[in-house]
Motif scaffolding. Structure first.
Motif, mmCIF file in Angstrom:
data_model
loop_
_atom_site.group_PDB
_atom_site.id
_atom_site.type_symbol
_atom_site.label_atom_id
_atom_site.label_comp_id
_atom_site.label_asym_id
_atom_site.label_seq_id
_atom_site.Cartn_x
_atom_site.Cartn_y
_atom_site.Cartn_z
ATOM 1 N N LEU A 188 1.081 -1.020 -0.024
ATOM 2 C CA LEU A 188 0.014 0.034 0.054
ATOM 3 C C LEU A 188 0.874 1.353 0.134
ATOM 4 O O LEU A 188 0.633 2.265 -0.668
ATOM 5 C CB LEU A 188 -1.161 -0.049 1.049
ATOM 6 C CG LEU A 188 -2.074 -1.054 1.100
ATOM 7 C CD1 LEU A 188 -2.607 -1.211 2.445
ATOM 8 C CD2 LEU A 188 -3.081 -0.829 0.361
ATOM 9 N N ILE A 189 2.020 1.099 0.784
ATOM 10 C CA ILE A 189 2.930 2.326 0.715
ATOM 11 C C ILE A 189 3.453 2.641 -0.682
ATOM 12 O O ILE A 189 3.494 3.844 -0.926
ATOM 13 C CB ILE A 189 3.948 2.329 1.917
ATOM 14 C CG1 ILE A 189 3.390 2.191 3.271
ATOM 15 C CG2 ILE A 189 5.100 3.352 1.760
ATOM 16 C CD1 ILE A 189 4.474 1.761 4.414
ATOM 17 N N LEU A 190 3.900 1.481 -1.055
ATOM 18 C CA LEU A 190 4.568 1.722 -2.622
ATOM 19 C C LEU A 190 3.470 2.261 -3.494
ATOM 20 O O LEU A 190 3.787 3.127 -4.264
ATOM 21 C CB LEU A 190 5.172 0.175 -2.835
ATOM 22 C CG LEU A 190 6.337 -0.065 -2.356
ATOM 23 C CD1 LEU A 190 6.836 -1.422 -2.655
ATOM 24 C CD2 LEU A 190 7.522 0.831 -2.800
ATOM 25 N N THR A 191 2.285 1.617 -3.449
ATOM 26 C CA THR A 191 1.178 2.030 -4.488
ATOM 27 C C THR A 191 0.957 3.382 -4.172
ATOM 28 O O THR A 191 0.681 4.201 -5.169
ATOM 29 C CB THR A 191 0.085 1.071 -4.247
ATOM 30 O OG1 THR A 191 0.267 -0.089 -4.440
ATOM 31 C CG2 THR A 191 -0.830 1.545 -5.304
ATOM 32 N N ASP A 207 -5.407 8.048 -14.888
ATOM 33 C CA ASP A 207 -4.392 7.309 -15.361
ATOM 34 C C ASP A 207 -3.323 7.055 -14.221
ATOM 35 O O ASP A 207 -2.486 5.930 -14.242
ATOM 36 C CB ASP A 207 -3.784 8.437 -16.247
ATOM 37 C CG ASP A 207 -4.604 8.574 -17.496
ATOM 38 O OD1 ASP A 207 -5.294 7.670 -17.619
ATOM 39 O OD2 ASP A 207 -4.101 9.571 -18.283
ATOM 40 N N ALA A 208 -3.259 8.066 -13.237
ATOM 41 C CA ALA A 208 -2.141 7.696 -12.193
ATOM 42 C C ALA A 208 -2.475 6.236 -11.393
ATOM 43 O O ALA A 208 -1.728 5.612 -11.062
ATOM 44 C CB ALA A 208 -2.011 8.860 -11.208
ATOM 45 N N VAL A 209 -3.721 6.171 -11.096
ATOM 46 C CA VAL A 209 -4.207 4.980 -10.374
ATOM 47 C C VAL A 209 -3.789 3.734 -11.272
ATOM 48 O O VAL A 209 -3.315 2.671 -10.603
ATOM 49 C CB VAL A 209 -5.759 4.944 -9.878
ATOM 50 C CG1 VAL A 209 -6.176 3.639 -9.349
ATOM 51 C CG2 VAL A 209 -5.879 6.100 -8.883
ATOM 52 N N VAL A 210 -4.240 3.838 -12.525
ATOM 53 C CA VAL A 210 -4.010 2.396 -13.265
ATOM 54 C C VAL A 210 -2.650 2.227 -13.621
ATOM 55 O O VAL A 210 -2.211 1.157 -13.564
ATOM 56 C CB VAL A 210 -5.002 2.698 -14.712
ATOM 57 C CG1 VAL A 210 -4.571 1.660 -15.675
ATOM 58 C CG2 VAL A 210 -6.245 2.820 -14.535
ATOM 59 N N GLN A 211 -1.902 3.150 -14.020
ATOM 60 C CA GLN A 211 -0.414 2.923 -14.055
ATOM 61 C C GLN A 211 0.067 2.596 -12.788
ATOM 62 O O GLN A 211 1.149 1.894 -12.938
ATOM 63 C CB GLN A 211 0.225 4.282 -14.693
ATOM 64 C CG GLN A 211 -0.335 4.949 -15.836
ATOM 65 C CD GLN A 211 -0.876 4.031 -16.800
ATOM 66 O OE1 GLN A 211 -0.300 3.114 -17.306
ATOM 67 N NE2 GLN A 211 -2.071 4.231 -17.531
ATOM 68 N N ALA A 212 -0.153 3.034 -11.747
ATOM 69 C CA ALA A 212 0.490 2.747 -10.292
ATOM 70 C C ALA A 212 0.255 1.384 -10.021
ATOM 71 O O ALA A 212 1.144 0.593 -9.558
ATOM 72 C CB ALA A 212 -0.008 3.712 -9.345
ATOM 73 N N PHE A 213 -1.019 0.906 -10.186
ATOM 74 C CA PHE A 213 -1.412 -0.383 -9.975
ATOM 75 C C PHE A 213 -0.541 -1.524 -10.879
ATOM 76 O O PHE A 213 -0.222 -2.396 -10.316
ATOM 77 C CB PHE A 213 -2.788 -0.783 -10.345
ATOM 78 C CG PHE A 213 -3.637 -0.327 -9.020
ATOM 79 C CD1 PHE A 213 -3.376 0.576 -8.086
ATOM 80 C CD2 PHE A 213 -4.860 -0.719 -8.693
ATOM 81 C CE1 PHE A 213 -4.084 0.907 -7.116
ATOM 82 C CE2 PHE A 213 -5.908 -0.347 -7.873
ATOM 83 C CZ PHE A 213 -5.377 0.660 -6.894
ATOM 84 N N VAL A 241 12.029 3.744 -11.298
ATOM 85 C CA VAL A 241 12.486 3.717 -9.937
ATOM 86 C C VAL A 241 11.451 2.599 -9.304
ATOM 87 O O VAL A 241 11.935 1.675 -8.657
ATOM 88 C CB VAL A 241 12.446 4.902 -9.383
ATOM 89 C CG1 VAL A 241 12.551 4.944 -7.874
ATOM 90 C CG2 VAL A 241 13.255 5.967 -9.855
ATOM 91 N N PHE A 242 10.152 2.967 -9.446
ATOM 92 C CA PHE A 242 9.130 2.123 -8.927
ATOM 93 C C PHE A 242 9.199 0.543 -9.050
ATOM 94 O O PHE A 242 8.854 -0.270 -8.583
ATOM 95 C CB PHE A 242 7.714 2.693 -8.958
ATOM 96 C CG PHE A 242 7.607 3.847 -8.030
ATOM 97 C CD1 PHE A 242 7.392 3.754 -6.713
ATOM 98 C CD2 PHE A 242 7.618 5.108 -8.452
ATOM 99 C CE1 PHE A 242 6.976 4.653 -5.865
ATOM 100 C CE2 PHE A 242 7.285 6.108 -7.622
ATOM 101 C CZ PHE A 242 7.025 6.052 -6.133
#
Length: 483
Positions: A188-191, A207-213, A241-242
């Motif tokens: 959760l922290i990384l996401t 877009d941020a949520v979809v790409q982050a997941f 990085v992520f």
């Protein structure tokens, strides 16, 4: 007779949770006035009803999980969940057959990232969010499986990490809850950090949520036909990085959260992983500049090379450019990167860096024995002695992995695919990477034009590769069911 109640009960609970997750894309579609929200409501009701029924029917106190039940549970989760995860695709994706829906769902849960949907830009927002949720749930699940079950089942040398993380022998289910809690907190922290970073860099909230997941799960599903090519610039550096963070051992980051930084910096697997990424980037850059004479903007060339190398190495499968234009050597390097994969105990895919380090150590010791046959050369990994059963398990995994890889290539070729397509399709399936290169692949990377038999072969390949082969194939032994 194997008691399947301790296996079915957690599957029922997880299935109920997956059904609950379907309500998120339902609300997104409802909020935007898209009638597609009814598809997710129907899917959620069916999934939660099935999950509650199984969980209630097998209710009881289960403090112990036998080895047989551990094998059944890991395979059962990755069979049952994709089946129900396919419901929104079957009910709502345009022209999606059961084969297509099952493929997309399995690709999501195994964090492979290969898509069978031909036009992503035109899909409803709910479908895009559901694809990302499949990745996110599958990525978290594989971390827990790698930390809890694979060491107990001694799959591919994973028994080496039993003392590294948690003692789960004989206490699998209670310890699984503890491990899942710690891993979920880190996940959760990384996401959250990834979402915030993407927002700062200019991506919209959706877009941020979809790409982050997709990034944190090292999955690779995007809501654009251009994949990550829709977000060129600083977002590529942030994503790189992520993707690296998501493909290094999670236990090291948990220790870092506890204030113990040395284990991460001293981990031989992490150091080798970062070093190999650097080697691949240098080789590809030198080839593009010196051999092909590509003279683009230096920062842009460096950025797209680093991004696509890390994307392939980690098994994420994002693409920001057409890497087939880089030439044959870079493509070969990327294929090798994919066959190495990320670190053990992460959301990364493929063989894993740990096993290659063990392989190199075993080969080095064998060469020394040939020179001095009467001397004893103890095998060590990161200063710790390697037991023979660990080495044997790793060697068996290598043999089985590349044998299955070869059989997949042959099988896909027999379906009529071009040899290059068959090779990269087998590579991306067994190693859970994402991209496929070949004449049958559409411009957005979709395999919609593949024969049905090829799609099923890849579906089986993704399933076997994600659960590291042995944990699934052992179920085919008659002795497994007799004992």
């Amino acid at each position: 007779m194997i008691d399947i109640r301790p296996v079915a009960h957690p599957i029922g609970k997880i299935l109920t949770a997956i059904g609950g997750m379907m309500l998120a894309p339902m609300m997104v579609d409802w909020w935007h006035g898209d009638p597609h929200w009814m598809v997710f409501l129907q899917s959620a009701v069916i999934t939660m009803a099935a999950g509650v029924f199984v969980a209630v029917a097998t209710a009881g106190r289960y403090d112990h999980l036998s080895l047989h039940q551990a094998f059944l549970l890991t395979s059962g989760i990755w069979l049952v969940l994709p089946l129900f995860g396919a419901l929104p695709f079957m009910l709502g994706a345009p022209n999606a057959t059961f084969t297509d829906a099952m493929f997309e769902s399995m690709s999501g849960f195994t964090t492979t990232g290969t898509t069978v949907l031909p036009q992503l830009d035109s899909l409803a927002r709910g479908i895009h969010l559901w694809r990302a949720i499949l990745h996110w749930a599958g990525g978290l699940g594989i971390v827990v499986v790698a930390m809890v079950f694979l060491p107990v089942m001694k799959v591919g040398g994973m028994q080496f990490f039993r003392s590294e993380g948690f003692d789960t022998l004989g206490k699998v289910l209670p310890r699984a809850g503890q491990i899942a809690t710690e891993m979920t907190q880190l996940y959760l922290i990384l996401t959250g950090a990834c979402i915030i970073t993407y927002l700062i860099l200019g991506l919209t909230g959706f877009d941020a949520v979809v790409q982050a997941f997709s990034t944190i799960s090292t999955g690779g599903f995007s809501n654009y036909d251009a994949s990550f090519g829709a977000f060129l610039g600083p977002a590529e550096w942030a994503s790189s990085v992520f993707m690296v963070l998501a493909s290094i051992p999670f236990i090291r980051m948990v220790q870092l959260m506890r204030g113990q930084a040395k284990p991460l910096w001293r981990d031989i697997q992490v150091r080798a992983y970062l070093r190999w990424i650097g080697y691949a980037c240098v080789i590809i850059l030198l080839y593009r500049v010196l051999w092909l004479g590509q003279t683009g903007h230096p920062e842009e060339m460096l950025r797209e090379t680093v991004f696509n190398v890390i994307s392939t190495f980690s098994g994420t499968g994002f693409a920001s450019t057409d890497v087939t234009q880089w030439g044959h050597l870079p493509l070969m390097v990327l294929v090798i990167c994919g066959l190495i994969g990320g670190c053990t105990g992460s959301t990364g895919c493929s063989v894993k860096v740990f096993r290659y380090l063990v392989l190199f150590e075993a080969v080095r010791a064998q060469i020394r024995r040939m020179h001095s046959p009467h001397r004893v050369y103890p095998l060590r990994y990161d200063g710790q002695p390697l037991e023979q059963d660990v080495v044997d398990s790793v060697m068996a995994f290598f043999t089985l992995f590349f044998l299955t890889f070869g059989l997949l290539i042959v099988g896909l070729s027999l379906t009529g695919l071009h040899p290059r397509t068959a090779l990269t399709a087998a590579w991306t399936a067994i190693a859970n990477i994402g991209p496929v290169w070949g004449p049958e692949v559409t411009r957005n990377g979709s395999i919609a034009e593949f024969p049905t038999s090829a799609k099923w072969l890849m579906t089986v390949g993704m399933f076997l590769g994600r659960l590291e082969l042995v944990s699934v194939l052992v179920l085919l032994l008659p002795r497994f069911w007799r004992d």
